[in-house]
Design an enzyme around this catalytic site. Structure first.
Site, PDB file in Angstrom:
ATOM      1  CB  CYS A   2       8.148   1.810  -6.345  1.00  0.00           C
ATOM      2  SG  CYS A   2       6.726   2.657  -7.082  1.00  0.00           S
ATOM      3  CD  GLU A 102       6.095  -4.338  -4.642  1.00  0.00           C
ATOM      4  OE1 GLU A 102       6.375  -5.235  -5.478  1.00  0.00           O
ATOM      5  OE2 GLU A 102       6.673  -3.240  -4.599  1.00  0.00           O
TER       6      GLU A 102
END
Length: 217
Positions: A2, A102
């Site tokens: 992340c 992402e």
């Protein structure tokens, strides 16, 4: 992993969602990046909102540069690594978000994907935090976001995803009287695919200097 996320929700709505006082002043963030201060929920005495620097600086670190390399921690090895084991037992936090990014490999390019809940509600990443004192006596409170195996949706984008906690799991994670490692690690499961959605967004998100609503348009 992340590496970027958003928090565009009003502070009063954040406080209501986590049943705490709206004790911080915030503005909408569309490109939260490592080394920046992020909104977190701590139970340090009472349960409250606080700022933590994203990128863990362990209390034993010689300098703060290590923080840029410790933005994430793998759930599978938390109980094994000295940097995290102590924090797993006593310094756990929630990192507040309403979306995260992402990058999906597509041929020779990477497309940024924006992942949210289908209902657009707030959620919380599981995190660990620590306190570091610099050589000139500056106190820095910092954190890392825990990652886990991807769910079905995320596996089409990346091989990891942040560990997202829901209501009861949030309270268990924040419970400072809870020290059982297997129980805590069991909370760090892939989040339900059915509750999440993803879509491609502007490549401008690659640059942390850009922080506007255009990034998720």
């Amino acid at each position: 992993m992340c590496g970027r996320f958003t928090l565009t929700t009003d502070i009063n709505a954040i406080a209501k969602a986590f049943n705490v006082a709206p004790s911080l002043q915030t503005q909408p963030r569309y490109n939260v990046a490592p080394t920046q201060n992020i909104v977190s929920v701590l139970r340090d005495g009472d349960t409250h909102l606080d700022w933590l620097r994203w990128g863990l600086i362990p209390s034993w670190a010689k300098d703060e540069s290590i923080g840029s390399r410790m933005i994430n921690a793998r759930a599978e090895t938390l109980a094994e690594k000295p940097s995290f084991k102590r924090l797993l037992r006593g310094r756990r936090c929630l990192v507040v978000a309403d979306g995260f990014y992402e990058w999906k490999q597509e041929g020779k390019t990477k497309t940024p994907m924006y992942i949210t809940m289908k209902d657009k509600e707030l959620f919380a990443f599981a995190g660990l935090w620590d306190v570091w004192k610099s050589p000139d006596n500056e106190i820095v409170r910092s954190c890392t976001i825990i990652t886990t195996e991807p769910n079905e949706l995320m596996s089409t984008i990346h091989n990891r995803m942040p560990a997202i906690l829901t209501g009861e799991a949030q309270q268990d994670w924040l419970n400072t009287d809870e020290h059982d490692e297997p129980f805590l690690l069991n909370l760090l499961k892939p989040f339900s695919t059915d509750a999440m959605e993803a879509r491609p967004v502007s490549r401008q998100v690659n640059n942390p200097r850009y922080d506007s609503a255009e990034l998720i348009a």
